[in-house]
Design a protein around this motif. Sequence first.
Motif, short mmCIF file in Angstrom:
data_model
loop_
_atom_site.label_atom_id
_atom_site.label_comp_id
_atom_site.label_asym_id
_atom_site.label_seq_id
_atom_site.Cartn_x
_atom_site.Cartn_y
_atom_site.Cartn_z
N HIS A 1 0.76 -1.15 -0.02
CA HIS A 1 -0.02 0.20 -0.02
C HIS A 1 0.83 1.19 -0.01
N TRP A 2 2.15 1.09 0.21
CA TRP A 2 3.13 2.25 0.21
C TRP A 2 4.08 2.18 -0.97
N ALA A 3 3.77 1.37 -1.69
CA ALA A 3 4.89 1.16 -2.80
C ALA A 3 4.71 2.46 -3.93
N ASP A 4 5.77 2.71 -4.30
CA ASP A 4 5.89 3.97 -5.24
C ASP A 4 5.09 3.59 -6.37
N PRO A 5 4.75 4.38 -7.28
CA PRO A 5 3.93 3.87 -8.59
C PRO A 5 4.50 3.02 -9.52
N ALA A 6 6.06 2.95 -9.65
CA ALA A 6 6.84 2.20 -10.66
C ALA A 6 6.90 0.86 -10.02
N SER A 7 7.05 0.56 -8.74
CA SER A 7 6.97 -0.83 -8.07
C SER A 7 5.80 -1.24 -8.26
N LEU A 8 4.63 -0.53 -8.10
CA LEU A 8 3.28 -0.82 -8.38
C LEU A 8 3.11 -1.56 -9.64
N LEU B 1 2.34 -10.29 -12.15
CA LEU B 1 1.35 -10.95 -12.09
C LEU B 1 0.55 -10.89 -13.29
N ARG B 2 0.38 -10.04 -14.21
CA ARG B 2 -0.33 -10.18 -15.39
C ARG B 2 0.65 -10.85 -16.39
N ARG B 3 1.93 -10.84 -16.55
CA ARG B 3 2.68 -11.83 -17.50
C ARG B 3 3.68 -12.28 -16.60
N PRO B 4 3.07 -13.53 -15.74
CA PRO B 4 3.86 -13.96 -14.79
C PRO B 4 5.19 -14.67 -15.36
N GLN C 1 -6.25 0.19 1.58
CA GLN C 1 -5.73 0.90 0.67
C GLN C 1 -5.39 -0.37 -0.33
N PRO C 2 -6.02 -1.05 -1.23
CA PRO C 2 -5.95 -2.08 -2.09
C PRO C 2 -5.44 -1.27 -3.35
N PRO C 3 -3.92 -1.74 -3.59
CA PRO C 3 -3.51 -1.08 -4.95
C PRO C 3 -4.20 -1.31 -6.02
N PRO C 4 -4.43 -0.17 -6.92
CA PRO C 4 -5.26 -0.40 -8.04
C PRO C 4 -4.46 -1.24 -8.98
N GLY C 5 -5.57 -1.99 -9.84
CA GLY C 5 -5.08 -3.06 -10.61
C GLY C 5 -4.32 -4.10 -10.31
N LEU C 6 -3.98 -4.28 -8.83
CA LEU C 6 -3.62 -5.46 -8.29
C LEU C 6 -4.64 -6.54 -8.35
#
Length: 931
Positions: free
Chosen positions: A139-146, A153-156, A171-176
């Motif tokens: 939930h605290w990750a910088d946008p690049a890390s996210l 996860l999308r292209r494992p 704070q569920p990270p969007p997209g995750l």
Amino acid sequence: MARPGAELVGRRFELDTIDGALADVMAGSFRAVAIRGEPGVGKTLLLGELAERAGGHGLPVNRGRATEFEQNVPFGIFIDAFERLAATGAPPPELDLLTAASGGGQAELDRYRLFRGVRRLLEGQAGRRGAILVLDDLHWADPASLALTEYLLRRPPRGPVLVAVAHRVAQPPPGLADALVRLDSAAVQLAVEPLGEDDVAAMFPTQPHERRTLLHRATRGNPLYLRALAETDEETLTALARQAVDDRIVPERALLDVLGAELATLAPEPLLVAQAAAVAGDPADRDLVAYVTELPDESVAAAFDVLTRTGMTAPEGPRFRFRHPLVRAAAYWLSQPGWRVHAHGRIAHYLADRHGPLLVRAHHVERSARPGDEDAVATLAAAATATRHASPTMSARLARRALQLLSDRTEPADGVADELRILLARTLGLSGELGESRKLLHDVIQADGPHRTEAVAFCAVVYRLLGKLDEARALLTNELDRLPARGAPTAKTLLELAGVDLLCQDPAAVCRHAGEALAAAEGDHDTGLVPAAHAVLALGLLQCDESDSAGTHVDQAAWLVDAAPDAALLPELGTLGPLAWVELHLRHPERATRHIGRALELARGSGLAHTMPHLLIVDAYVRTRRGQLTEALASADEALDCAAVMNAGEAVAMAMAVRLRPTLWQHGPRAALGVAGRSGEDGRPGGGWWSGLAELGRAEVYLAAGDAQGCLAELAGESADGATASSRLALRAVASVACGLLDDGRRQAGEALRRAERSAGAHQLATAHHALARVRWAAEDPDAGTEAARTAVTRFAEAGSPVEEGIARQLLAELYASTGRLGAAREEFGRAKVLYAASAATWLSAELARDERRFAARAPRPRRSDENGLAALTTREREVVDLATAGLTNREIAERLYLSPKTVETHLSRAFAKLHVRSRVDLTRRVTGSG
Ligand SMILES: Nc1ncnc2c1ncn2[C@@H]1O[C@H](COP(=O)(O)OP(=O)(O)OP(=O)(O)O)[C@@H](O)[C@H]1O
Ligand SMILES: [Mg+2]
């Protein structure tokens, strides 16, 4: 801080799930584990268990976490995760990319290359046994890390990799979430609930029953809270328990309050050190803390001793880490706001003196700079520039902050503001925030400074992306009125205009504007504008069915491109896609391959990521044509990756479209229908010179899947593109015949042939003849059908399209068989088979085998393979012989089989001897059993 027995209680289900995922990974699969739950509920503890168990099995574990106050360092969580690996003697080269991206050292880094690199790194680390990546506090990750996490996860990674993440519920990270859903059963999600009364009993075995009940009620079973309140007096606990009835979960505020209260009991120096450490980072550097607090080293050391003894921090190498992120947060918020700004300022100063990492410096500058501070603006602008590829979101934030600092100045800034605006507009534009981007660009255009033309050009791109083609056209036309008749800016603007025309499917306007661009750029030898204009003009002419002139211009473009140095080509790299495309159409497949290859190499080498998807799409297309299906799919895959990372919806749809044919030929209609379905889901390509291709691809798949009606429906609309018109008609003819509409089919095939003759492209002619053959066969005129099929074969061979040549040969074989010419039929089947094999067209091969069996059941038995002596050949000799019978030269065979031409020759002469033949013609007869 109370720390009764730190061992884990309860959590049977969670641990079993984790064990299950680990077992799956060790059995060879990819798995994702996502843990969520309120602060302090035990997510980190579970991740720790996971890491320990994986380590126990001998698997490498990379463990990183994000921190609350440093969301400024791109890929921070990944840097943390791979820190140990980076410190080893020979760190994998992919890590350099990561370090560069995070330090902002390599300005032109493209992040999709980095993303693939990290995936490859994990695959390499895993090998056959497995590897673990643990990412905590997402939930605290910088946008690049996210973005990178989402990508993984999308292209494992292919292979035994486990990616475990944890984040707080709020704070569920969007997209995750979406990425996890798509992983389906390869992902497990654990919602960690507070502990039950039994667990509290296990945690405090010596406490009386009533007190344990009270503790459970007061803390609602939150383990962090439980540990913090373990020694609290009865009265406070009772009061808290009464409050707890209203709140289902423990508010973060309450946790911060208890932790803050504990910190407040510290003596002044340890407290100050804790606060300075909280500002400096987690883990915090001791020297830096000493600088901020202005305390002598010994006092700082003594203070850290106190903090460690009371369980607030723990040493980690030469640095200190807070026991829990909430302890750090409590220390941070306990300090006065004014002091915090001062502390950030001192740290920025300390780092600037020591040339500390740019982005860490920017983090502290962002929190301490005053309006009008030019050094701060420069630092932020540099950091924004450095992160614009690696982390567009962050770059945008930094640029905005810099602009804010500037806006308070009374004097208008000397172009610095415009530069920042363009930087911000580009970043926003390329990450899909088009509205704001356009506004900023208009500000620059209005200011009418030295950056005006650049702003206009990019603004047109933004309008194009927004689909507002009329606005784009108006803007560019208006700009042209202001510009002189000739010169590079004029040529560039005209080329942009031609780009808009392409999207509007207005080939005549493409020709007009590209022609004018050519005139405006005349004599310009320094830029790539002249070859770019030739290439775009050639494309327009091709679409207008003027192949001869198209040929002249494409030759000019090719000649100039080949002579141009890399630096001149770079700004116009995007036009090499159309160049290769026209070349493929006008019978220059090798040239197309060469040009697209160079463009890709340049784009990769210079980090021009935004040109990659379209170049890769053309590459996939060219390779499909040339029978390199596996490579084509790899390029399409890469295009998809790259487009997805850039959020480029149009390119994603196009990348899916170029997958259609190779997927059909390799994996059959069912797999291809899946791709067609997904390509529809991701949105269809909106327009442009390639949109016709997407329709054609889908139509072909429907037809192959037996849905001729669907095929016709897909092609029902009109297309203004002369380059694909005859292929559309040809496919419609075949589909009409399949629907029993013979007259329609005849008319469409005839029209296809007329259009193909006008365009003179070998591929178009081949496709038209192929359709004609089918129509004639359906009209029970197999002899005329045979003739058309033969022409199709020759033309496909001429166009350098081996798979389609194979398809035409297979049709020819069937036609021969239907008229009793069995030897000839067998020969054609044999050739088609070899062509399919050499192109790795697996599904077509299997279909052909079925066809052949049907044919064999009707026809007299051919000689058995051991009768024609082929059994005497080694596997390698057999491969070489098969390719030679398909008409490949020794050099081509050598390339396909990764052998030297000399070795090929040796194999062939051995085969000749074993089979007692002297010539290739004899060899073919022997192999196909004809004659
Ligand atoms: N099942 C458990 N048994 C014993 N102690 C536990 C258990 N779960 C958590 N704890 C303790 O509670 C504290 C908080 O746990 P942890 O740090 O794992 O929480 P978290 O969910 O990661 O919180 P945050 O969201 O703040 O990161 C730690 O001291 C941990 O040791
Ligand atoms: Mg945690």
